[in-house]
Design a protein around this motif. Structure first.
Motif, short mmCIF file in Angstrom:
data_model
loop_
_atom_site.label_atom_id
_atom_site.label_comp_id
_atom_site.label_asym_id
_atom_site.label_seq_id
_atom_site.Cartn_x
_atom_site.Cartn_y
_atom_site.Cartn_z
N THR A 407 1.32 4.94 -2.18
CA THR A 407 0.95 3.68 -1.52
C THR A 407 2.10 3.11 -0.70
OG1 THR A 407 1.62 2.12 -3.28
CG2 THR A 407 -0.57 3.15 -3.47
N ALA A 408 3.33 3.49 -1.03
CA ALA A 408 4.49 2.96 -0.30
C ALA A 408 4.43 3.32 1.18
CB ALA A 408 5.79 3.48 -0.92
N ALA A 409 3.91 4.51 1.49
CA ALA A 409 3.81 4.92 2.89
C ALA A 409 2.88 4.02 3.68
CB ALA A 409 3.33 6.37 2.97
N PHE A 410 1.94 3.38 3.02
CA PHE A 410 1.00 2.46 3.66
C PHE A 410 1.49 1.01 3.62
CE2 PHE A 410 -1.45 6.10 2.23
CZ PHE A 410 -2.30 6.36 3.29
N GLY A 411 2.69 0.79 3.10
CA GLY A 411 3.15 -0.58 2.90
C GLY A 411 2.50 -1.23 1.70
N GLY A 412 2.07 -0.39 0.76
CA GLY A 412 1.41 -0.91 -0.43
C GLY A 412 -0.09 -1.00 -0.26
N GLN A 413 -0.81 -0.89 -1.37
CA GLN A 413 -2.25 -1.09 -1.37
C GLN A 413 -2.57 -2.31 -2.24
OE1 GLN A 413 -3.90 0.41 0.81
NE2 GLN A 413 -3.81 2.65 0.75
N GLY A 414 -3.84 -2.62 -2.38
CA GLY A 414 -4.22 -3.77 -3.18
C GLY A 414 -4.03 -3.50 -4.65
N VAL A 415 -3.47 -4.48 -5.39
CA VAL A 415 -3.32 -4.38 -6.83
C VAL A 415 -3.88 -5.64 -7.47
CG1 VAL A 415 -1.30 -2.87 -6.72
CG2 VAL A 415 -0.97 -5.34 -6.79
N SER A 416 -4.35 -5.50 -8.69
CA SER A 416 -4.93 -6.64 -9.39
C SER A 416 -3.86 -7.67 -9.75
CB SER A 416 -5.67 -6.17 -10.64
OG SER A 416 -4.87 -5.30 -11.41
N SER A 417 -4.29 -8.85 -10.15
CA SER A 417 -3.39 -10.00 -10.29
C SER A 417 -2.33 -9.81 -11.37
CB SER A 417 -4.20 -11.27 -10.61
OG SER A 417 -4.92 -11.11 -11.83
N ASN A 418 -2.51 -8.86 -12.26
CA ASN A 418 -1.55 -8.63 -13.35
C ASN A 418 -0.51 -7.56 -13.00
OD1 ASN A 418 -3.55 -6.63 -13.36
ND2 ASN A 418 -3.22 -6.18 -15.53
N VAL A 419 -0.45 -7.16 -11.72
CA VAL A 419 0.45 -6.08 -11.30
C VAL A 419 1.41 -6.61 -10.24
CG1 VAL A 419 0.60 -3.78 -10.24
CG2 VAL A 419 -1.31 -4.34 -11.79
N ARG A 420 2.66 -6.16 -10.32
CA ARG A 420 3.66 -6.44 -9.28
C ARG A 420 4.39 -5.13 -8.99
NH1 ARG A 420 0.93 -10.10 -9.47
NH2 ARG A 420 1.38 -12.36 -9.49
N ALA A 421 4.83 -4.97 -7.74
CA ALA A 421 5.55 -3.76 -7.36
C ALA A 421 6.34 -4.04 -6.10
CB ALA A 421 4.58 -2.60 -7.13
N THR A 422 7.32 -3.20 -5.85
CA THR A 422 8.09 -3.19 -4.61
C THR A 422 7.95 -1.81 -3.99
OG1 THR A 422 9.69 -4.80 -5.45
CG2 THR A 422 10.38 -3.44 -3.59
N VAL A 423 7.70 -1.75 -2.67
CA VAL A 423 7.54 -0.45 -2.00
C VAL A 423 8.43 -0.40 -0.77
CG1 VAL A 423 5.17 -0.13 -2.82
CG2 VAL A 423 5.57 -1.22 -0.60
N ASN A 424 8.87 0.80 -0.46
CA ASN A 424 9.69 1.03 0.72
C ASN A 424 8.97 2.06 1.59
OD1 ASN A 424 11.62 2.02 2.61
ND2 ASN A 424 13.28 1.31 1.29
N PRO A 425 8.35 1.66 2.71
CA PRO A 425 7.63 2.61 3.55
C PRO A 425 8.51 3.69 4.15
CG PRO A 425 7.02 0.34 4.09
CD PRO A 425 8.22 0.27 3.19
#
Length: 504
Positions: A407-425
């Protein structure tokens, strides 16, 4: 020059067409990614097939040598496709008089047999250079690897280039299609056209995207080429506006031998009609746009309008049924819309199976905005037009982490409210992934709610295919969403927080 086995038989398979002589230029009108946008867009009142016909007919009346070209994804995105499966689009493409067409990835949405059923109606030449489709039941004989047009003593060659359907189209919808590397096939075919067919110019009609992270795109193709003069592209919905300095820079790329390749793409939905002209004396190409707007309404074709009217009853009926009310506009691409839909996927997943931990939804599955105020069945179907179903899968934490990297290549995708993440495209890596406030455990097995397109590896989510399916909804996702909205009976007002942080 290395040629594939396919290219060795091109001479026997290709066609040449003679156009009227005594012209100083070839005018190529082009569209891409119209996505069944039969009527003008609601938000800006641009586009519409009846208006587009007015422009096309006007150009043809003024110019002796005109070609009308479509660079793929002519279907999927409006109720006309949902209800009629492609018939409306084929009728309209023929009414507008398209000369050359290629496939987009969304032509595969209803499968190979659907492509064959509707595209056999097409009056246009269908070209595909890097798909070998001889192994399909229905479309292998419809497509040629290239075509040549002779204009005022000049030979102009056209090739059609597509992306690999694996990871992009739904599994099972492209059976029998053999993919050949887009960049290699395009350059080999262009060499053949210049050196064997003695074409004066080569136009690549592509559906690979302007500039994509995997470097299978128009910019890479232009830079690597020696024999391609013009690229008429699609897929990335990129607007290359030749009237702006940025657009001119985007639209002119230096190739491997120091020549300039012209790249043209018109965004999506045919709000503008692209125009590429080739000076037949100098062979120099240029590009511009013609706006498809309301000034054309007084000149629309009554016969074509009557054909469209015969399909409108079903479309109008879906637009008339209210299912919910939104307190705010939910724009396509906004965190509000993505958050709302992903949280719904989690809730529906928990109805299908116990102990679902999280949900992931792809941005590309949300195709339209939702308005403030009343939301109709038609709005929901156009926002989520694909025949996707909600799946629950069990997946090991290490595989889930691999999926977050994708998902990082896409700038992240949708995640539910209980999830957090950091991505580097740039690095295509995710970090700091937490679920319910706890770091993702690579050794734990999680229950994930998503859509079957992703669980089968769509959008390159191959890590999901290592999971095990636990449950699947019997309903198409837009039906589940409408039921969810009716049951909640609350004004929609989702959070706009960015659950996935993007860093570079």
């Amino acid at each position: 020059m290395r040629l594939s086995a396919k290219l060795l038989v091109m001479g026997a398979l290709a066609s040449a067409a003679i156009m009227p002589a005594a012209a100083e230029k070839l005018v190529m009108l082009h569209t891409n990614d119209t996505h069944s946008q039969i009527d003008p867009f609601d938000e800006d009142n641009l586009g519409g097939v009846l208006r587009r016909k007015v422009v096309i007919d006007s150009v043809r009346a003024a110019e002796p040598n005109v070609l009308l070209i479509d660079a793929g994804d002519a279907v999927q995105g409006s109720l006309f496709f949902t209800l009629f499966g492609g018939e409306v689009e084929e009728r309209m493409l023929n009414a507008l008089g398209y000369d050359i067409r290629i496939l987009g990835n969304h032509e595969f949405d209803n499968g190979i047999d659907s492509i064959g059923h509707w595209m056999k109606m097409s009056d246009a030449e269908l070209i595909s250079t890097n798909y070998d489709m001889r192994g399909t039941r229905t479309i292998g004989k419809l497509f040629k690897p290239y075509t040549i047009k002779e204009v005022d003593g000049r030979r102009i060659g056209f090739i059609g280039i597509n992306r690999d359907p694996e990871g992009l189209a739904r599994v099972g919808t492209y059976d029998g299609v053999v993919y050949h590397d887009a960049i290699e096939a395009a350059n080999a075919a262009a060499w053949w056209l210049k050196n064997v067919e003695h074409c004066d110019a080569v136009v690549a009609v592509t559906h690979i995207g302007y500039k994509v992270s995997d470097n299978i795109d128009d910019v890479t193709l232009a830079k690597s080429s020696r024999d391609i003069d013009v690229i008429i592209g699609g897929h990335s919905h990129t607007t290359i506006d030749p009237a702006t300095e940025k657009g001119r820079e985007m639209g002119h790329v230096v190739n491997a031998v120091g020549d300039t390749v012209l790249i043209a793409q018109t965004g999506k939905g045919a709000r503008n009609l692209g125009v590429v002209e080739i000076d037949l004396e100098t062979l120099k190409p240029s590009s511009r746009y013609i706006s498809v707007d309301k000034r054309l309404d007084a000149r629309t074709n009554a016969d074509v309008a009557a054909v469209l009217d015969s399909f409108r009853a079903g479309v109008d009926s879906l637009n008339a049924v209210r299912v919910a009310t939104s307190a705010v506009p939910l724009e396509q691409g906004s965190p509000e819309l993505l958050n709302y839909v992903t949280d719904f996927v989690l809730e529906r997943g928990r109805e299908l199976a116990p102990d679902v931990d999280l949900a992931i939804m792809n941005r590309g599955g949300l195709r339209r905005s939702l308005p403030k105020g009343d939301i109709s069945e038609g709005h929901i179907i156009m926002m989520m037009p694909f025949y996707n179903y909600i799946d629950v899968i069990e997946i090991k934490g290490s595989d889930l982490m691999d999926a977050f990297d994708v998902t990082a290549a896409f700038g992240g995708q949708g995640v539910s409210s209980n999830v957090r993440a950091t991505v580097n495209p740039t690095t295509k890596k995710a970090s700091d992934v937490t679920i319910d406030g706890k770091p993702l455990d690579p050794d734990r097995v999680y229950r994930l709610a998503t859509i079957d397109y992703l669980s089968a590896g769509g959008d390159y989510m191959k890590p999901f295919t290592r999971g095990t399916k636990v449950a699947q909804s019997p309903n198409v996702i837009y039906d589940d969403l409408m039921d969810y909205m009716r049951r909640s009976n609350k004004k929609i007002n989702p959070s706009g927080e960015r659950r996935v942080k993007v860093v570079k």
